[in-house]
Design a protein around this motif. Structure first.
Motif, PDB file in Angstrom:
ATOM      1  N   PHE A 143       0.839  -1.192   0.000  1.00  0.00           N
ATOM      2  CA  PHE A 143       0.000   0.000   0.000  1.00  0.00           C
ATOM      3  C   PHE A 143       0.875   1.244   0.000  1.00  0.00           C
ATOM      4  O   PHE A 143       1.731   1.412   0.878  1.00  0.00           O
ATOM      5  CB  PHE A 143      -0.918   0.016   1.229  1.00  0.00           C
ATOM      6  N   PHE A 144       0.661   2.098  -0.983  1.00  0.00           N
ATOM      7  CA  PHE A 144       1.307   3.409  -0.971  1.00  0.00           C
ATOM      8  C   PHE A 144       0.461   4.348  -0.114  1.00  0.00           C
ATOM      9  O   PHE A 144      -0.768   4.211  -0.048  1.00  0.00           O
ATOM     10  CB  PHE A 144       1.414   3.983  -2.379  1.00  0.00           C
ATOM     11  N   TYR A 145       1.119   5.304   0.521  1.00  0.00           N
ATOM     12  CA  TYR A 145       0.364   6.293   1.285  1.00  0.00           C
ATOM     13  C   TYR A 145       0.981   7.667   1.112  1.00  0.00           C
ATOM     14  O   TYR A 145       2.177   7.815   0.832  1.00  0.00           O
ATOM     15  CB  TYR A 145       0.276   5.906   2.765  1.00  0.00           C
ATOM     16  N   ASN A 146       0.147   8.683   1.253  1.00  0.00           N
ATOM     17  CA  ASN A 146       0.560  10.066   1.147  1.00  0.00           C
ATOM     18  C   ASN A 146       1.093  10.522   2.501  1.00  0.00           C
ATOM     19  O   ASN A 146       0.340  10.652   3.462  1.00  0.00           O
ATOM     20  CB  ASN A 146      -0.633  10.929   0.706  1.00  0.00           C
ATOM     21  N   LYS A 147       2.393  10.738   2.577  1.00  0.00           N
ATOM     22  CA  LYS A 147       3.020  11.074   3.856  1.00  0.00           C
ATOM     23  C   LYS A 147       2.493  12.391   4.430  1.00  0.00           C
ATOM     24  O   LYS A 147       2.379  12.540   5.649  1.00  0.00           O
ATOM     25  CB  LYS A 147       4.532  11.138   3.684  1.00  0.00           C
ATOM     26  N   ARG A 148       2.177  13.336   3.551  1.00  0.00           N
ATOM     27  CA  ARG A 148       1.679  14.626   4.046  1.00  0.00           C
ATOM     28  C   ARG A 148       0.332  14.474   4.726  1.00  0.00           C
ATOM     29  O   ARG A 148       0.080  15.067   5.782  1.00  0.00           O
ATOM     30  CB  ARG A 148       1.579  15.616   2.881  1.00  0.00           C
ATOM     31  N   TRP A 266       4.914  -2.052  -9.584  1.00  0.00           N
ATOM     32  CA  TRP A 266       5.109  -1.446 -10.898  1.00  0.00           C
ATOM     33  C   TRP A 266       4.676   0.025 -10.923  1.00  0.00           C
ATOM     34  O   TRP A 266       5.084   0.784 -11.798  1.00  0.00           O
ATOM     35  CB  TRP A 266       4.341  -2.230 -11.962  1.00  0.00           C
ATOM     36  N   ASP A 267       3.855   0.438  -9.947  1.00  0.00           N
ATOM     37  CA  ASP A 267       3.389   1.815  -9.905  1.00  0.00           C
ATOM     38  C   ASP A 267       4.429   2.788  -9.348  1.00  0.00           C
ATOM     39  O   ASP A 267       4.216   4.008  -9.407  1.00  0.00           O
ATOM     40  CB  ASP A 267       2.114   1.916  -9.059  1.00  0.00           C
ATOM     41  N   ASN A 333      17.247  -2.137 -11.362  1.00  0.00           N
ATOM     42  CA  ASN A 333      17.356  -0.708 -11.085  1.00  0.00           C
ATOM     43  C   ASN A 333      16.888   0.161 -12.249  1.00  0.00           C
ATOM     44  O   ASN A 333      16.676   1.361 -12.073  1.00  0.00           O
ATOM     45  CB  ASN A 333      18.801  -0.360 -10.714  1.00  0.00           C
ATOM     46  N   GLY A 334      16.708  -0.434 -13.417  1.00  0.00           N
ATOM     47  CA  GLY A 334      16.184   0.318 -14.555  1.00  0.00           C
ATOM     48  C   GLY A 334      14.680   0.232 -14.650  1.00  0.00           C
ATOM     49  O   GLY A 334      14.000   1.231 -14.903  1.00  0.00           O
ATOM     50  N   ALA A 335      14.125  -0.953 -14.451  1.00  0.00           N
ATOM     51  CA  ALA A 335      12.674  -1.152 -14.448  1.00  0.00           C
ATOM     52  C   ALA A 335      12.224  -1.127 -12.985  1.00  0.00           C
ATOM     53  O   ALA A 335      11.963  -2.163 -12.364  1.00  0.00           O
ATOM     54  CB  ALA A 335      12.312  -2.479 -15.109  1.00  0.00           C
ATOM     55  N   VAL A 336      12.146   0.052 -12.420  1.00  0.00           N
ATOM     56  CA  VAL A 336      11.891   0.211 -10.988  1.00  0.00           C
ATOM     57  C   VAL A 336      10.563  -0.443 -10.608  1.00  0.00           C
ATOM     58  O   VAL A 336       9.542  -0.220 -11.254  1.00  0.00           O
ATOM     59  CB  VAL A 336      11.890   1.702 -10.600  1.00  0.00           C
ATOM     60  N   GLY A 337      10.602  -1.262  -9.566  1.00  0.00           N
ATOM     61  CA  GLY A 337       9.405  -1.966  -9.128  1.00  0.00           C
ATOM     62  C   GLY A 337       9.279  -3.368  -9.682  1.00  0.00           C
ATOM     63  O   GLY A 337       8.347  -4.090  -9.335  1.00  0.00           O
ATOM     64  N   PHE A 338      10.235  -3.763 -10.520  1.00  0.00           N
ATOM     65  CA  PHE A 338      10.309  -5.136 -11.014  1.00  0.00           C
ATOM     66  C   PHE A 338      11.590  -5.751 -10.441  1.00  0.00           C
ATOM     67  O   PHE A 338      12.685  -5.214 -10.650  1.00  0.00           O
ATOM     68  CB  PHE A 338      10.313  -5.165 -12.543  1.00  0.00           C
ATOM     69  N   PHE A 339      11.438  -6.856  -9.733  1.00  0.00           N
ATOM     70  CA  PHE A 339      12.515  -7.407  -8.925  1.00  0.00           C
ATOM     71  C   PHE A 339      13.040  -8.702  -9.533  1.00  0.00           C
ATOM     72  O   PHE A 339      12.266  -9.617  -9.822  1.00  0.00           O
ATOM     73  CB  PHE A 339      12.025  -7.655  -7.503  1.00  0.00           C
ATOM     74  N   ASP A 350      16.406   2.535  -5.684  1.00  0.00           N
ATOM     75  CA  ASP A 350      15.181   3.284  -5.386  1.00  0.00           C
ATOM     76  C   ASP A 350      14.733   2.968  -3.955  1.00  0.00           C
ATOM     77  O   ASP A 350      14.561   1.791  -3.603  1.00  0.00           O
ATOM     78  CB  ASP A 350      14.073   2.915  -6.369  1.00  0.00           C
ATOM     79  N   PRO A 351      14.503   3.981  -3.115  1.00  0.00           N
ATOM     80  CA  PRO A 351      14.174   3.725  -1.691  1.00  0.00           C
ATOM     81  C   PRO A 351      12.910   2.901  -1.494  1.00  0.00           C
ATOM     82  O   PRO A 351      12.891   1.985  -0.661  1.00  0.00           O
ATOM     83  CB  PRO A 351      14.019   5.136  -1.115  1.00  0.00           C
ATOM     84  N   LEU A 352      11.831   3.205  -2.227  1.00  0.00           N
ATOM     85  CA  LEU A 352      10.592   2.456  -2.049  1.00  0.00           C
ATOM     86  C   LEU A 352      10.739   1.030  -2.545  1.00  0.00           C
ATOM     87  O   LEU A 352      10.253   0.081  -1.898  1.00  0.00           O
ATOM     88  CB  LEU A 352       9.440   3.150  -2.771  1.00  0.00           C
ATOM     89  N   ALA A 353      11.389   0.857  -3.695  1.00  0.00           N
ATOM     90  CA  ALA A 353      11.610  -0.491  -4.213  1.00  0.00           C
ATOM     91  C   ALA A 353      12.464  -1.300  -3.239  1.00  0.00           C
ATOM     92  O   ALA A 353      12.207  -2.490  -3.001  1.00  0.00           O
ATOM     93  CB  ALA A 353      12.279  -0.419  -5.582  1.00  0.00           C
ATOM     94  N   LYS A 354      13.466  -0.661  -2.668  1.00  0.00           N
ATOM     95  CA  LYS A 354      14.326  -1.345  -1.702  1.00  0.00           C
ATOM     96  C   LYS A 354      13.535  -1.764  -0.475  1.00  0.00           C
ATOM     97  O   LYS A 354      13.701  -2.879   0.051  1.00  0.00           O
ATOM     98  CB  LYS A 354      15.482  -0.430  -1.302  1.00  0.00           C
ATOM     99  N   GLN A 355      12.654  -0.888  -0.004  1.00  0.00           N
ATOM    100  CA  GLN A 355      11.831  -1.215   1.161  1.00  0.00           C
ATOM    101  C   GLN A 355      10.920  -2.396   0.867  1.00  0.00           C
ATOM    102  O   GLN A 355      10.799  -3.321   1.690  1.00  0.00           O
ATOM    103  CB  GLN A 355      11.009   0.002   1.565  1.00  0.00           C
ATOM    104  N   MET A 356      10.284  -2.392  -0.296  1.00  0.00           N
ATOM    105  CA  MET A 356       9.388  -3.489  -0.639  1.00  0.00           C
ATOM    106  C   MET A 356      10.154  -4.791  -0.811  1.00  0.00           C
ATOM    107  O   MET A 356       9.706  -5.852  -0.357  1.00  0.00           O
ATOM    108  CB  MET A 356       8.604  -3.151  -1.907  1.00  0.00           C
ATOM    109  N   ALA A 357      11.317  -4.732  -1.446  1.00  0.00           N
ATOM    110  CA  ALA A 357      12.125  -5.948  -1.621  1.00  0.00           C
ATOM    111  C   ALA A 357      12.526  -6.535  -0.273  1.00  0.00           C
ATOM    112  O   ALA A 357      12.646  -7.759  -0.134  1.00  0.00           O
ATOM    113  CB  ALA A 357      13.362  -5.637  -2.452  1.00  0.00           C
TER     114      ALA A 357
END
Length: 419
Positions: A143-148, A266-267, A333-339, A350-357
């Motif tokens: 789940f993505f969330y809006n930090k603000r 992928w988003d 690292n080129g197709a961000v969100g594909f592991f 990518d910080p978010l991709a790294k967190q999800m991985a």
């Protein structure tokens, strides 16, 4: 010049230049894919990297729109006009192509040892003896969330199902849409929500296997509970969800009109381009405190060798290179969100991709519930999942009725092996 002399000159030129033309094209590989959004990555990064290692071989990327790819590729393979190397959908779509003799067996491909049994599962025969596509990458759900928005409301990232409901309720009281999701395209209800929250309720991989082998039914308590939890999320969608599609939901979240977005990894690339969006991500909630988290890590794309490829030898070399550390690094690292599905150690930038991985190390992992074996009915289970999950979120179907509908589909055709 007379017509006769002109035709003679053309024939002479064709004969004289034919060896040069053949030489220029003998080392060309055509790579087909539905991932047209990756064209720039292939043409500017991946293909040049391969060609540097293999001088004399050139690769041409040929993309087909995702919704047209499966049928178009099957037609081209049947007609003998398909590319040398082709992107492979997971499980049954590619298995059908292999059974028809269109894809080469890859058991002896150099580098296949870097892909474990789970990675190969989506591109092997039912008995596990033959691998017909090289695993490339998977996608993760969360789940993505809006930090603000979270900071303004003093909200913490939820860990449990009840904390998740509490967060959504707090957002709703402010007039902001809690969940950016619609049901117009139907697939999101299943692939980005039910697939996201469900494994925590049915026990991840254990539940998936139990369903596939006939040891569990959709009408069992754990699957009913997943559908019931999904129905609790329906009030937190915006108005007019039945007419809201995938693109609408992405814009809604990107514009700050919704706090949480049920996501596929992928988003990430899409939202990274949104100016001013402070994006965070959290894993699917557990049912009870202290339970091990469960995430969906779904095999998304592989690559296969056309058995009747014009340039079979060089196509084999391309696949072998795609099994290397170099490719895994560049692609992840080129197709961000594909592991990468390989066992190579990769430094994800990518910080978010790294967190999800990182969820792979802490959580139980499974893949989409229906992907293996369960789409083989006259009406594929995936189609029924789309229908019932959309109906549940639209408030038109109860969890119990949804479970019964899914099990009815299974009962019509599924005869699991005796174990």
């Amino acid at each position: 010049m007379s017509g006769l002399r002109l035709r003679a000159l053309r024939r002479f030129l064709l004969l004289a230049l034919a060896p040069l033309w053949l030489s220029a094209h003998a080392g060309t590989i055509v790579l087909e894919s539905w991932r047209t959004d990756d064209r720039d990555l292939w043409e500017s990064v991946l293909i040049p990297a391969f060609e540097r290692k293999h001088p004399g071989i050139s690769v041409r990327f040929a993309g087909t729109a995702p919704t047209q790819y499966d049928a178009a590729l099957a037609d081209r393979l049947a007609a003998g006009t398909a590319g040398d190397v082709v992107a492979c959908r997971p499980f049954d779509v590619s298995l059908a192509l292999y059974r028809k003799g269109y894809l080469e067996r890859l058991n002896g491909l150099p580098g296949m040892e870097h892909f474990n049994a789970r990675a190969r599962l989506a591109w092997q025969t039912d008995d596990g003896r033959d691998v017909f596509c090289l695993p490339v990458a998977s996608v993760l759900h969360g789940f993505f969330y809006n930090k603000r928005i979270f900071a303004r409301l003093g909200l913490q990232v939820p860990e449990t199902a009840e904390e998740f409901i509490a967060v959504l309720e707090a957002v709703r009281r402010t007039g902001t849409v809690p969940l950016a999701l619609g049901t117009a395209d139907r697939w999101e209800a299943t692939q980005t929500l039910f697939t996201n929250v469900g494994p925590a309720w049915w026990g991840g991989e254990d539940g998936r296997r139990a369903l596939a082998t006939g040891k569990a039914r959709f009408t069992d308590a754990r699957f009913m509970a997943a559908l019931a939890f999904e129905s609790r999320l329906a009030p937190y969608l915006g108005h007019g969800v039945a007419g809201q599609g995938y693109a609408d939901s992405r814009r809604q979240f990107a514009d700050g009109q919704a706090a949480v977005y049920p996501a596929g990894s992928w988003d990430i690339a899409y939202f990274n381009k949104v100016p001013g969006l402070e994006l965070g991500v959290f894993r699917p909630p557990v049912v009870h405190p202290g339970e091990r988290c469960q995430v969906t890590d779904h095999m998304d794309i592989g690559v296969g060798l056309n058995r009747h490829a014009r340039n079979r030898e060089d196509g084999w070399k391309l696949l072998a290179w795609m099994a290397t550390q170099e490719f895994a690094d560049l692609y992840t690292n080129g197709a961000v969100g594909f592991f990468s599905l390989s066992t190579h150690l990769i430094a994800i930038t990518d910080p978010l991709a790294k967190q999800m991985a990182g969820w792979r190390d802490r959580c139980g992992t499974s893949f989409r519930l229906n992907a293996q074996f369960l789409n083989r009915g006259a009406v594929p289970l995936e189609q029924v999942l789309w229908d019932v999950n959309a109906a549940v979120l639209n408030g038109n179907m109860s969890a119990r009725t949804a479970a019964q509908r899914l099990q009815q589909n299974m009962d019509q055709w599924h005869r699991p092996p005796v174990r």
